[in-house]
Design an enzyme around this catalytic site. Structure first.
Site, PDB file in Angstrom:
ATOM      1  N   LYS A  83       1.072  -1.160  -0.082  1.00 40.96           N
ATOM      2  CA  LYS A  83       0.120  -0.126  -0.089  1.00 40.96           C
ATOM      3  C   LYS A  83       0.610   1.226  -0.143  1.00 40.96           C
ATOM      4  O   LYS A  83       0.628   2.152  -0.410  1.00 40.96           O
ATOM      5  CB  LYS A  83      -0.840  -0.218   1.859  1.00 40.96           C
ATOM      6  CG  LYS A  83      -1.882   0.121   0.709  1.00 40.96           C
ATOM      7  CD  LYS A  83      -3.243   0.347   2.255  1.00 40.96           C
ATOM      8  CE  LYS A  83      -4.582  -0.322   2.393  1.00 40.96           C
ATOM      9  NZ  LYS A  83      -4.748  -0.448   3.915  1.00 40.96           N
ATOM     10  N   THR A 132     -12.365  -0.859  11.255  1.00 47.01           N
ATOM     11  CA  THR A 132     -13.068  -1.357  13.016  1.00 47.01           C
ATOM     12  C   THR A 132     -13.325  -2.436  12.010  1.00 47.01           C
ATOM     13  O   THR A 132     -14.940  -2.326  12.303  1.00 47.01           O
ATOM     14  CB  THR A 132     -13.254  -0.186  13.811  1.00 47.01           C
ATOM     15  OG1 THR A 132     -14.471   0.428  13.618  1.00 47.01           O
ATOM     16  CG2 THR A 132     -12.851   0.511  14.347  1.00 47.01           C
ATOM     17  N   GLU A 158     -15.342  10.396  11.058  1.00 47.07           N
ATOM     18  CA  GLU A 158     -15.512  10.680   9.523  1.00 47.07           C
ATOM     19  C   GLU A 158     -16.877  10.247   9.485  1.00 47.07           C
ATOM     20  O   GLU A 158     -16.975   9.855   9.162  1.00 47.07           O
ATOM     21  CB  GLU A 158     -14.269  10.612   9.145  1.00 47.07           C
ATOM     22  CG  GLU A 158     -14.089  10.515   7.978  1.00 47.07           C
ATOM     23  CD  GLU A 158     -13.799  11.611   7.589  1.00 47.07           C
ATOM     24  OE1 GLU A 158     -13.041  12.192   8.153  1.00 47.07           O
ATOM     25  OE2 GLU A 158     -14.480  12.133   7.319  1.00 47.07           O
ATOM     26  N   LEU A 216     -17.575  10.139   5.738  1.00 45.20           N
ATOM     27  CA  LEU A 216     -17.614  10.331   4.187  1.00 45.20           C
ATOM     28  C   LEU A 216     -17.844   9.454   4.300  1.00 45.20           C
ATOM     29  O   LEU A 216     -18.286   8.203   4.261  1.00 45.20           O
ATOM     30  CB  LEU A 216     -16.241  10.513   3.955  1.00 45.20           C
ATOM     31  CG  LEU A 216     -15.306   9.236   4.269  1.00 45.20           C
ATOM     32  CD1 LEU A 216     -15.372   8.288   3.224  1.00 45.20           C
ATOM     33  CD2 LEU A 216     -13.321   9.325   3.809  1.00 45.20           C
ATOM     34  N   GLU A 258     -18.228   6.841   0.359  1.00 45.05           N
ATOM     35  CA  GLU A 258     -18.218   5.976  -0.419  1.00 45.05           C
ATOM     36  C   GLU A 258     -18.312   6.379  -1.427  1.00 45.05           C
ATOM     37  O   GLU A 258     -19.200   6.995  -1.909  1.00 45.05           O
ATOM     38  CB  GLU A 258     -17.511   4.353  -0.115  1.00 45.05           C
ATOM     39  CG  GLU A 258     -16.665   4.021   0.339  1.00 45.05           C
ATOM     40  CD  GLU A 258     -17.097   2.566   0.509  1.00 45.05           C
ATOM     41  OE1 GLU A 258     -17.195   1.843  -0.631  1.00 45.05           O
ATOM     42  OE2 GLU A 258     -16.538   2.157   2.111  1.00 45.05           O
ATOM     43  N   PHE A 279     -31.407   8.835   1.283  1.00 46.21           N
ATOM     44  CA  PHE A 279     -32.110   7.611   1.858  1.00 46.21           C
ATOM     45  C   PHE A 279     -33.392   6.886   1.769  1.00 46.21           C
ATOM     46  O   PHE A 279     -33.622   6.319   2.598  1.00 46.21           O
ATOM     47  CB  PHE A 279     -31.558   7.772   2.683  1.00 46.21           C
ATOM     48  CG  PHE A 279     -30.096   7.281   3.009  1.00 46.21           C
ATOM     49  CD1 PHE A 279     -29.012   8.600   2.285  1.00 46.21           C
ATOM     50  CD2 PHE A 279     -29.316   6.334   3.119  1.00 46.21           C
ATOM     51  CE1 PHE A 279     -27.269   8.608   1.894  1.00 46.21           C
ATOM     52  CE2 PHE A 279     -28.300   5.766   3.310  1.00 46.21           C
ATOM     53  CZ  PHE A 279     -27.308   7.122   2.299  1.00 46.21           C
ATOM     54  N   CYS A 312     -19.699   0.422   6.017  1.00 43.21           N
ATOM     55  CA  CYS A 312     -19.908   0.738   7.405  1.00 43.21           C
ATOM     56  C   CYS A 312     -21.961   0.015   8.258  1.00 43.21           C
ATOM     57  O   CYS A 312     -22.103  -0.358   8.874  1.00 43.21           O
ATOM     58  CB  CYS A 312     -20.335   1.860   6.940  1.00 43.21           C
ATOM     59  SG  CYS A 312     -18.147   2.798   6.645  1.00 43.21           S
ATOM     60  N   LYS A 368     -22.219  -3.215   9.664  1.00 46.95           N
ATOM     61  CA  LYS A 368     -21.095  -3.211  10.543  1.00 46.95           C
ATOM     62  C   LYS A 368     -21.693  -2.865  11.926  1.00 46.95           C
ATOM     63  O   LYS A 368     -21.293  -3.097  13.060  1.00 46.95           O
ATOM     64  CB  LYS A 368     -19.938  -3.963  10.208  1.00 46.95           C
ATOM     65  CG  LYS A 368     -18.872  -2.703  10.266  1.00 46.95           C
ATOM     66  CD  LYS A 368     -17.752  -1.898  10.668  1.00 46.95           C
ATOM     67  CE  LYS A 368     -17.451  -0.993   9.886  1.00 46.95           C
ATOM     68  NZ  LYS A 368     -16.773  -0.256  10.922  1.00 46.95           N
ATOM     69  N   ARG A 410     -17.892  -4.864  -0.543  1.00 46.28           N
ATOM     70  CA  ARG A 410     -18.054  -5.625   1.116  1.00 46.28           C
ATOM     71  C   ARG A 410     -19.218  -5.823   1.500  1.00 46.28           C
ATOM     72  O   ARG A 410     -19.855  -4.706   1.425  1.00 46.28           O
ATOM     73  CB  ARG A 410     -17.044  -4.862   2.667  1.00 46.28           C
ATOM     74  CG  ARG A 410     -15.583  -5.110   2.271  1.00 46.28           C
ATOM     75  CD  ARG A 410     -14.930  -4.350   3.788  1.00 46.28           C
ATOM     76  NE  ARG A 410     -15.510  -2.915   2.879  1.00 46.28           N
ATOM     77  CZ  ARG A 410     -14.929  -1.514   3.449  1.00 46.28           C
ATOM     78  NH1 ARG A 410     -13.924  -1.661   4.833  1.00 46.28           N
ATOM     79  NH2 ARG A 410     -14.636  -0.549   2.920  1.00 46.28           N
TER      80      ARG A 410
HETATM   81  C1  UDX Z   1     -22.085   5.438   5.205  1.00 43.33           C
HETATM   82  C2  UDX Z   1     -22.098   6.919   5.361  1.00 43.33           C
HETATM   83  O1  UDX Z   1     -23.326   7.677   4.303  1.00 43.33           O
HETATM   84  C3  UDX Z   1     -21.674   8.229   5.419  1.00 43.33           C
HETATM   85  O2  UDX Z   1     -21.886   8.822   6.493  1.00 43.33           O
HETATM   86  C4  UDX Z   1     -20.605   7.145   6.506  1.00 43.33           C
HETATM   87  O3  UDX Z   1     -19.779   8.068   6.883  1.00 43.33           O
HETATM   88  C5  UDX Z   1     -19.794   5.410   6.616  1.00 43.33           C
HETATM   89  O4  UDX Z   1     -21.157   4.720   5.495  1.00 43.33           O
HETATM   90  P1  UDX Z   1     -20.672   5.134   2.731  1.00 43.33           P
HETATM   91  O5  UDX Z   1     -20.692   2.946   2.916  1.00 43.33           O
HETATM   92  O6  UDX Z   1     -20.893   5.065   1.621  1.00 43.33           O
HETATM   93  O7  UDX Z   1     -21.415   5.432   3.722  1.00 43.33           O
HETATM   94  O8  UDX Z   1     -22.874   4.561   1.689  1.00 43.33           O
HETATM   95  P2  UDX Z   1     -23.898   5.041   1.723  1.00 43.33           P
HETATM   96  O9  UDX Z   1     -23.901   6.285   0.838  1.00 43.33           O
HETATM   97  O10 UDX Z   1     -24.293   5.557   3.549  1.00 43.33           O
HETATM   98  O11 UDX Z   1     -24.785   3.978   1.366  1.00 43.33           O
HETATM   99  C6  UDX Z   1     -24.692   2.706   1.902  1.00 43.33           C
HETATM  100  C7  UDX Z   1     -25.449   1.813   1.107  1.00 43.33           C
HETATM  101  O12 UDX Z   1     -27.415   2.046   1.079  1.00 43.33           O
HETATM  102  C8  UDX Z   1     -25.931   1.531   0.050  1.00 43.33           C
HETATM  103  O13 UDX Z   1     -25.315  -0.347  -0.523  1.00 43.33           O
HETATM  104  C9  UDX Z   1     -26.868   2.035  -0.836  1.00 43.33           C
HETATM  105  O14 UDX Z   1     -27.003   1.591  -2.066  1.00 43.33           O
HETATM  106  C10 UDX Z   1     -27.555   1.843  -0.237  1.00 43.33           C
HETATM  107  N1  UDX Z   1     -28.879   2.985   0.184  1.00 43.33           N
HETATM  108  C11 UDX Z   1     -28.241   3.826   0.029  1.00 43.33           C
HETATM  109  C12 UDX Z   1     -30.162   2.629  -0.716  1.00 43.33           C
HETATM  110  O15 UDX Z   1     -29.924   1.330  -1.134  1.00 43.33           O
HETATM  111  N2  UDX Z   1     -30.867   3.771  -0.673  1.00 43.33           N
HETATM  112  C13 UDX Z   1     -30.891   4.348  -0.304  1.00 43.33           C
HETATM  113  O16 UDX Z   1     -32.230   5.647  -0.617  1.00 43.33           O
HETATM  114  C14 UDX Z   1     -29.670   5.597   0.224  1.00 43.33           C
END
Ligand code: UDX
Length: 446
Positions: free
Chosen positions: A37, A93, A159, A161, A163, A260, A271, A274, A341
């Site tokens: 890495k 984690t 944090e 953020l 992805e 959402f 995230c 888990k 994942r």
């Molecule tokens: C999430 C949080 O949004 C972020 O703030 C935190 O720091 C890390 O976890 P992430 O895992 O990148 O971020 O994905 P996110 O955009 O939240 O989507 C999570 C999952 O939910 C995805 O599989 C997505 O497809 C799904 N999703 C999202 C839905 O099924 N419906 C929705 O309306 C929104």
């Protein structure tokens, strides 16, 4: 003089945070125990697909032509401890094997390795998502181990953020949360985040437990929103309603909001799944498990959607998958990411494969990771190739590339023109006009 910054752990969070800190003008040293890495990052290559991150690294990594040189990487703990005024700990984690609780071994190891080398005053800042109570324990551990003693302090700065938007979310966070125990720690963190704060990002100062909880509470709320709309999809399926219209209509209520509320095969990734499980496990340890039993229901609604998609596919091909060909569009847990994942898409593909179908997957960026997790699935170099001869096509990750597909061209290649939209993201009318039978989750079939 501006504080010098180290970033410990260079995965999604760490690599992005390191590059963003360099972009904000700081001298940054990134540390990881993984030699490969470090070698890749030192060449300005990202360890994962994340829009904009490679460009940001190349703008700052030392030794790259035209780069600012403010960012470099090492595996040496003593070098990092000597370099940094502020150490951001960004290691993973994950969920523990066979348990709901979160595996703190990487955080503990990183904190110990760093603390033992801290011979001068420093602020250690935890960014990893941890069970509430961890920061207090880690602060005591650092105090016991660090040669600099009282000169070393801990803060917690979760944090948020996402992805696919990691760079933008890090440079322009919608809020900055810092759990601190002194005015000095707050002052240092205000200095680090002066640019986004000047641009309007709220800066919220809390104690340790609140800072830790903000992250798990936020992710639990997001998971709840998704499972809520997916539960409504189940009701729509039972009653003939349309969950997409329902989401639009309730979303106009500002108290609910539209974000959402996309129904489909549910949430996955490194995230949300888990984090809600670790949160439940931690509540149990605290004797407050009743407060979070609803999250168990959120988890099961979510997992049921995957099973529902498998059922819909089975219905589409007849009674059994044996001898059928199934095309799967999407492997990543969400678009604009190569992360597989706990990906709902790959989970559905795997279940169908295990039930005897010949499954062919295509994903714009997630192929290598998917192949590693599920080597027995078929993989095609394009959506068109995946669809060739298929009895049914499943749209499981909503990449924009899939919205631009030509239903006519795919129809000519497919064995049968049956499309199941697991993300409610394709223009069903367009596909139907090209002779496809389209079924979507939580929506009636016209
Ligand atoms: C999430 C949080 O949004 C972020 O703030 C935190 O720091 C890390 O976890 P992430 O895992 O990148 O971020 O994905 P996110 O955009 O939240 O989507 C999570 C999952 O939910 C995805 O599989 C997505 O497809 C799904 N999703 C999202 C839905 O099924 N419906 C929705 O309306 C929104």
């Amino acid at each position: 003089m501006a504080p010098k910054i180290t970033v410990i752990g260079t995965g999604y969070l760490g690599a992005t945070h390191a590059a963003a800190m360099a972009e904000l003008g700081f001298e940054v040293l990134g540390l990881d125990v993984d030699a490969e890495k470090i070698a890749r990052l030192s060449r300005g290559e990202t360890p994962m697909y994340e829009p904009g991150l490679q460009e940001l690294l190349r703008r700052h990594v030392e030794g790259i032509e035209g780069a600012s040189g403010r960012l470099r990487f090492t595996r040496d703990w003593a070098e990092a401890a000597d370099f940094g005024d502020i150490h951001f700990v960004c290691v993973n984690t994950p969920q523990k094997q066979g348990e709901y609780a979160c595996d703190m071994s990487y955080v503990n190891a990183a904190m110990d390795s760093l603390a033992k080398e801290l011979r001068r005053p420093a602020l250690v800042v935890g960014k990893s998502t941890v069970p509430v109570g961890s920061a207090e324990r880690i602060a005591a551990r650092i105090a016991a181990l660090a040669p600099a003693g009282d000169g070393v302090e801990l803060a917690w700065n979760p944090e948020f953020l996402r992805e696919g938007f990691a760079v933008a979310d890090t440079l322009h966070p919608d809020r900055i949360v810092v759990g601190v125990r002194s005015a000095h720690a707050e002052k240092l963190l205000r200095e680090v985040y002066a640019t986004p704060v000047a641009e309007g990002s709220p800066f919220i100062v809390t104690d340790f437990p609140t800072a830790e909880l903000v992250k798990t509470a936020a992710n639990s709320f997001l998971a709840t929103k998704i499972s809520f709309i997916n539960a409504m999809a189940e009701i729509c399926e039972a009653s003939g309603g349309d969950v997409v219209k329902l989401a639009e209509a309730i979303g106009h209520d500002e108290r609910i909001g539209r974000k959402f509320l996309r129904a489909g095969i549910g949430f996955g990734g490194g995230c949300l799944p888990k984090d809600i499980r670790a949160f439940m496990a931690r509540a149990g340890e605290l004797g407050a498990d009743q407060a979070l039993t609803f999250l168990r229901e959120i988890d099961s609604v979510n997992m049921r959607r995957r099973g529902r998609m498998v059922e819909m596919a089975r219905d589409a091909v007849g009674d059994s998958f044996l001898g059928t060909r199934v095309a799967v569009l999407g492997a990543a847990f969400k678009p604009d990411s190569d992360d597989v994942r706990d990906s709902p898409a790959l989970n559905v593909a795997g279940q169908i494969h295990l039930q005897g179908a010949q499954v062919t997957v295509y994903d714009p960026k997630g192929m290598d990771n998917a192949r590693r997790v599920f080597p027995t699935l078929g993989y095609a170099p394009s959506a068109l190739d995946a669809v060739r001869g298929a009895d049914v096509v499943l749209h499981l990750t909503e990449w924009s590339e899939f919205r631009d597909l030509d239903p006519e061209e795919l129809g000519a290649a497919a064995g049968r023109r049956i499309l199941l939209d697991g993300r409610n993201a394709l223009d069903a009318a367009r596909w139907r006009a090209a002779g496809w039978t389209v079924r979507a989750m939580g929506r009636p079939q016209p």
